[in-house]
Design a protein around this motif. Structure first.
Motif, PDB file in Angstrom:
ATOM      1  N   MET B   1      46.035  42.915  47.155  1.00  0.00           N
ATOM      2  CA  MET B   1      46.815  42.727  45.949  1.00  0.00           C
ATOM      3  C   MET B   1      46.662  41.174  45.374  1.00  0.00           C
ATOM      4  O   MET B   1      46.399  40.205  46.232  1.00  0.00           O
ATOM      5  CB  MET B   1      48.130  42.937  46.239  1.00  0.00           C
ATOM      6  CG  MET B   1      48.429  44.445  46.107  1.00  0.00           C
ATOM      7  SD  MET B   1      50.045  45.140  45.240  1.00  0.00           S
ATOM      8  CE  MET B   1      50.983  44.988  46.879  1.00  0.00           C
ATOM      9  N   ASN B   2      46.403  41.071  44.194  1.00  0.00           N
ATOM     10  CA  ASN B   2      46.267  39.771  43.516  1.00  0.00           C
ATOM     11  C   ASN B   2      47.267  39.080  43.020  1.00  0.00           C
ATOM     12  O   ASN B   2      47.461  39.030  41.993  1.00  0.00           O
ATOM     13  CB  ASN B   2      45.146  40.023  42.708  1.00  0.00           C
ATOM     14  CG  ASN B   2      45.230  40.642  41.295  1.00  0.00           C
ATOM     15  OD1 ASN B   2      46.171  41.497  41.750  1.00  0.00           O
ATOM     16  ND2 ASN B   2      44.788  40.364  40.288  1.00  0.00           N
ATOM     17  N   PHE B   3      48.119  38.668  43.792  1.00  0.00           N
ATOM     18  CA  PHE B   3      49.521  37.877  43.528  1.00  0.00           C
ATOM     19  C   PHE B   3      49.538  36.665  44.390  1.00  0.00           C
ATOM     20  O   PHE B   3      49.097  36.422  45.448  1.00  0.00           O
ATOM     21  CB  PHE B   3      50.611  38.790  43.353  1.00  0.00           C
ATOM     22  CG  PHE B   3      51.281  39.068  44.585  1.00  0.00           C
ATOM     23  CD1 PHE B   3      50.749  40.135  45.586  1.00  0.00           C
ATOM     24  CD2 PHE B   3      52.358  38.223  45.526  1.00  0.00           C
ATOM     25  CE1 PHE B   3      51.185  40.434  46.594  1.00  0.00           C
ATOM     26  CE2 PHE B   3      52.770  38.752  46.612  1.00  0.00           C
ATOM     27  CZ  PHE B   3      52.441  39.742  47.242  1.00  0.00           C
ATOM     28  N   ILE B   4      50.320  35.698  43.909  1.00  0.00           N
ATOM     29  CA  ILE B   4      50.551  34.623  44.369  1.00  0.00           C
ATOM     30  C   ILE B   4      51.812  34.455  45.095  1.00  0.00           C
ATOM     31  O   ILE B   4      53.009  34.641  44.645  1.00  0.00           O
ATOM     32  CB  ILE B   4      50.473  33.455  43.449  1.00  0.00           C
ATOM     33  CG1 ILE B   4      49.516  33.372  42.581  1.00  0.00           C
ATOM     34  CG2 ILE B   4      50.791  31.996  43.903  1.00  0.00           C
ATOM     35  CD1 ILE B   4      49.427  32.626  41.280  1.00  0.00           C
ATOM     36  N   ALA B   5      51.653  34.546  46.480  1.00  0.00           N
ATOM     37  CA  ALA B   5      53.024  34.339  47.446  1.00  0.00           C
ATOM     38  C   ALA B   5      53.628  33.026  47.221  1.00  0.00           C
ATOM     39  O   ALA B   5      53.083  31.943  47.138  1.00  0.00           O
ATOM     40  CB  ALA B   5      52.499  34.486  48.866  1.00  0.00           C
ATOM     41  N   LEU B   6      55.067  33.098  47.332  1.00  0.00           N
ATOM     42  CA  LEU B   6      55.854  31.859  47.231  1.00  0.00           C
ATOM     43  C   LEU B   6      56.235  31.366  48.554  1.00  0.00           C
ATOM     44  O   LEU B   6      56.375  32.220  49.432  1.00  0.00           O
ATOM     45  CB  LEU B   6      57.240  32.400  46.560  1.00  0.00           C
ATOM     46  CG  LEU B   6      57.208  32.959  45.050  1.00  0.00           C
ATOM     47  CD1 LEU B   6      58.608  33.119  44.589  1.00  0.00           C
ATOM     48  CD2 LEU B   6      56.708  31.922  44.124  1.00  0.00           C
ATOM     49  N   ASN B   7      56.231  30.212  48.550  1.00  0.00           N
ATOM     50  CA  ASN B   7      56.615  29.304  49.796  1.00  0.00           C
ATOM     51  C   ASN B   7      58.128  28.612  49.716  1.00  0.00           C
ATOM     52  O   ASN B   7      58.650  28.808  48.627  1.00  0.00           O
ATOM     53  CB  ASN B   7      55.505  28.385  50.159  1.00  0.00           C
ATOM     54  CG  ASN B   7      55.449  27.063  49.324  1.00  0.00           C
ATOM     55  OD1 ASN B   7      56.503  26.842  48.749  1.00  0.00           O
ATOM     56  ND2 ASN B   7      54.333  26.688  49.123  1.00  0.00           N
ATOM     57  N   ALA B   8      58.598  28.249  50.756  1.00  0.00           N
ATOM     58  CA  ALA B   8      59.952  28.040  50.865  1.00  0.00           C
ATOM     59  C   ALA B   8      60.164  26.916  49.633  1.00  0.00           C
ATOM     60  O   ALA B   8      61.193  26.631  48.923  1.00  0.00           O
ATOM     61  CB  ALA B   8      60.410  27.341  52.071  1.00  0.00           C
ATOM     62  N   THR B 208      58.178  44.171  34.766  1.00  0.00           N
ATOM     63  CA  THR B 208      57.747  42.447  35.116  1.00  0.00           C
ATOM     64  C   THR B 208      57.515  42.325  36.625  1.00  0.00           C
ATOM     65  O   THR B 208      56.396  41.816  36.803  1.00  0.00           O
ATOM     66  CB  THR B 208      59.050  41.407  34.823  1.00  0.00           C
ATOM     67  OG1 THR B 208      59.612  42.065  33.578  1.00  0.00           O
ATOM     68  CG2 THR B 208      58.528  40.203  34.557  1.00  0.00           C
ATOM     69  N   GLY B 209      58.211  42.719  37.370  1.00  0.00           N
ATOM     70  CA  GLY B 209      57.927  42.705  38.842  1.00  0.00           C
ATOM     71  C   GLY B 209      56.559  43.272  39.334  1.00  0.00           C
ATOM     72  O   GLY B 209      55.712  42.744  40.196  1.00  0.00           O
ATOM     73  N   GLN B 210      56.229  44.509  38.698  1.00  0.00           N
ATOM     74  CA  GLN B 210      55.143  45.122  39.061  1.00  0.00           C
ATOM     75  C   GLN B 210      53.710  44.540  38.541  1.00  0.00           C
ATOM     76  O   GLN B 210      52.660  44.320  39.272  1.00  0.00           O
ATOM     77  CB  GLN B 210      54.891  46.567  38.549  1.00  0.00           C
ATOM     78  CG  GLN B 210      55.436  47.612  39.302  1.00  0.00           C
ATOM     79  CD  GLN B 210      55.512  49.100  39.202  1.00  0.00           C
ATOM     80  OE1 GLN B 210      55.307  49.358  37.967  1.00  0.00           O
ATOM     81  NE2 GLN B 210      55.220  50.076  39.861  1.00  0.00           N
ATOM     82  N   ILE B 211      53.997  43.861  37.399  1.00  0.00           N
ATOM     83  CA  ILE B 211      52.812  43.186  36.780  1.00  0.00           C
ATOM     84  C   ILE B 211      52.710  41.844  37.235  1.00  0.00           C
ATOM     85  O   ILE B 211      51.362  41.410  37.809  1.00  0.00           O
ATOM     86  CB  ILE B 211      53.275  42.808  35.223  1.00  0.00           C
ATOM     87  CG1 ILE B 211      53.164  44.198  34.580  1.00  0.00           C
ATOM     88  CG2 ILE B 211      52.064  41.972  34.647  1.00  0.00           C
ATOM     89  CD1 ILE B 211      53.788  43.870  32.993  1.00  0.00           C
ATOM     90  N   LEU B 212      53.816  41.190  37.960  1.00  0.00           N
ATOM     91  CA  LEU B 212      53.665  39.928  38.700  1.00  0.00           C
ATOM     92  C   LEU B 212      52.814  40.270  39.938  1.00  0.00           C
ATOM     93  O   LEU B 212      52.264  39.488  40.487  1.00  0.00           O
ATOM     94  CB  LEU B 212      55.063  39.312  39.065  1.00  0.00           C
ATOM     95  CG  LEU B 212      55.567  38.484  37.897  1.00  0.00           C
ATOM     96  CD1 LEU B 212      57.008  38.120  38.312  1.00  0.00           C
ATOM     97  CD2 LEU B 212      54.685  37.618  37.587  1.00  0.00           C
ATOM     98  N   ALA B 213      53.193  41.467  40.214  1.00  0.00           N
ATOM     99  CA  ALA B 213      52.314  41.745  41.894  1.00  0.00           C
ATOM    100  C   ALA B 213      51.145  42.152  41.693  1.00  0.00           C
ATOM    101  O   ALA B 213      50.255  42.748  42.718  1.00  0.00           O
ATOM    102  CB  ALA B 213      53.201  42.792  42.513  1.00  0.00           C
ATOM    103  N   GLY B 214      50.479  42.028  40.512  1.00  0.00           N
ATOM    104  CA  GLY B 214      49.113  42.527  39.846  1.00  0.00           C
ATOM    105  C   GLY B 214      48.912  43.944  39.611  1.00  0.00           C
ATOM    106  O   GLY B 214      47.788  44.228  39.619  1.00  0.00           O
TER     107      GLY B 214
END
Lengths: 204, 270
Positions: B1-8, B208-214
């Motif tokens: 999946m091409n999404f940017i993971a968030l860090n703390a 929105t969530g699904q789009i953010l998740a790629g």
């Protein structure tokens, strides 16, 4: 209880809040008057007879127990006219199933009264209209809670005549709450007083 | 999946915004600065907890665990509905009316979706079941709470009018009919608004969530349409059910109006 002999309204050991227990038998065609200080329980008693509040004891009409019919069937036969009647629609006529049949002239109201807006009626007009509204159901018992309190002498007489005619025609039971001794003598043959929730027969 | 993971740190920066908002509201004496921080902490804790639970659940797919989490979610929603009622029903009814209606509508709609529409393998696959149920419950909860609150507050205000109809010999269901209709309508308005605004004013959260998740936008849109329909029917049925049960409970077997079955407020007088 020997119900077969009982015609009219029968109350057995009726209790509601601080009222009762009281037993009362009023035969068909009789009119009684009821008085009592405010807070004595007159209105509570009438509400209980119309089965609007939970109560103890039993009630019957012509020997038929109230429990043998639904609440709304009982209230169609045992009609209550509260001291302050309320309205659920805008226009007077919306409260009548057959507006043409209402005894408006006898109550001193013009036929146009059916088109009036309830909010623009005076207290006295509303009181008389509420009586007309109640009589549509042709109830066998009339519970009248100070039905002429807001009326001028001429209208008082009209209401008394309408109720009297109705009682004779329908052979109805009438319980009339009033504080005026002269009126009590005019509208009823037996008189009662309620005090601390106890009912006693009195002479006026 | 091409999404940017968030860090703390990403979350810390966002949290700083909330802290700034809290400070500003403290300066303006809005009286909610503390509540705001507490709510932010609460949401963080709750979301971390559910994330943890979902992780566990995805690792151990078992219908029992799914059912347990679903029950906890339902009970929590029931509690929120009850707390939002000013004139709630006394006793078990206060909790039961809303909870039962949400159970019937949300669970039924979610089950239909899983078994007939999406059909994951197995059907109770938590990746589908839990988010779907969550969206159903979250929306149904609003409708039910609004509908019940309108029902009980109208009845309290219009007691004499309802009694006038009872005195006239109307059956209880006729005496309450206008208020009941109004309460059902009020409960469904937010759902109607959400459908009207979707895609024009707001981009719904799930899409929105699904789009953010790629995900492909069209795929996300199809899911969102499905969800909109499910939410609309779930909320609608739930609200109707709650108002229906509630209205029945307001009258007893003698068709008397029983306001003593509601929590009384100071305006109430006999």
């Amino acid at each position: 209880m020997n119900k077969a002999n009982h015609n009219g309204l029968g109350l057995t050991a009726l209790t509601t809040l601080h009222v009762g227990p009281l037993s009362w038998q009023i035969n068909r065609g009789s009119a009684v008057s009821l008085a009592g200080e405010s807070g004595s329980g007159k209105s509570l008693l009438l509400r209980a007879i119309a089965d609007l509040d939970p109560h103890g004891g039993e009630m019957s009409l012509d020997g038929q127990s109230a429990l043998s019919m639904t609440g709304h069937q009982w209230r169609q036969r045992v009609g209550l006219l509260p001291a302050e009647p309320f309205w659920w629609a805008e226009q007077v006529g919306e409260h009548f199933t057959a507006p043409g049949a209402a005894p408006l002239a006898e109550l001193g109201l013009p036929p146009e009264a059916m088109e009036w807006s309830v909010s623009r009626c005076s207290t006295g007009e509303r009181q008389r209209l509420a009586l007309a509204r109640l009589l549509q159901n042709r109830p066998e018992v009339l519970l009248l809670d100070e039905p002429t309190a807001a009326l001028d002498p001429q209208s008082v007489e009209r209401v008394e005549v309408v109720v009297e005619h109705y009682r004779q025609e329908r052979n109805a039971v009438v319980i009339w709450v009033s504080h005026d001794p002269a009126q009590r003598r005019r509208v009823a043959t037996r008189h009662y007083c309620i005090e601390h929730g106890k009912l006693t027969e009195v002479t006026v | 999946m091409n999404f940017i993971a968030l860090n703390a740190w990403d979350l810390v920066i966002a949290a700083l915004l909330v802290v700034m908002l809290s400070l500003l509201s403290f300066r303006l004496a809005l009286g909610i600065s503390r509540k705001l921080l507490f709510a932010a902490l609460r949401t963080t804790a709750q979301l971390l907890l559910i994330g943890f639970i979902l992780n566990l659940l995805f690792a151990n797919v078992h219908p029992g665990w799914v059912a347990l989490l679903a029950t906890v979610m339902l009970l929590a929603a029931g509690r929120i509905v009850m707390e939002r009622q000013e004139h709630r029903f006394l006793g078990w009814w206060g909790y039961g009316v809303g909870t039962l209606s949400m159970f019937l509508s949300s669970f039924a709609v979610t089950l239909i979706t899983l078994l007939v529409i999406i059909r994951p393998e197995p059907w109770y696959q938590p990746q589908y079941a839990i988010p779907l149920l969550g969206m159903m419950l979250g929306n149904t909860m609003n409708g039910v709470a609004l509908g019940l609150e309108r029902l009980t507050s109208s009845v309290t205000q219009q007691r004499r009018v309802i009694e006038a109809r009872l005195i006239q010999g109307h059956p209880w269901c006729e005496a309450i009919s206008l208020i009941r209709r109004d309460a059902m309508r009020v409960g469904m308005v937010p759902m109607l608004n959400a459908m009207a605004a979707a895609g024009v004013v707001s981009l719904p959260g799930m899409m929105t969530g699904q789009i953010l998740a790629g995900a492909e936008p069209m795929e996300a849109v199809k899911y969102q349409i499905l969800i909109m329909f499910l939410i609309a029917s779930g909320t609608g049925f739930g609200t109707m059910g709650a108002v229906h049960f509630g209205a029945r409970r307001l009258f007893d077997e003698r068709e008397r109006l029983r306001l003593d079955r509601l929590k009384q407020t100071e305006h109430y007088s006999s």
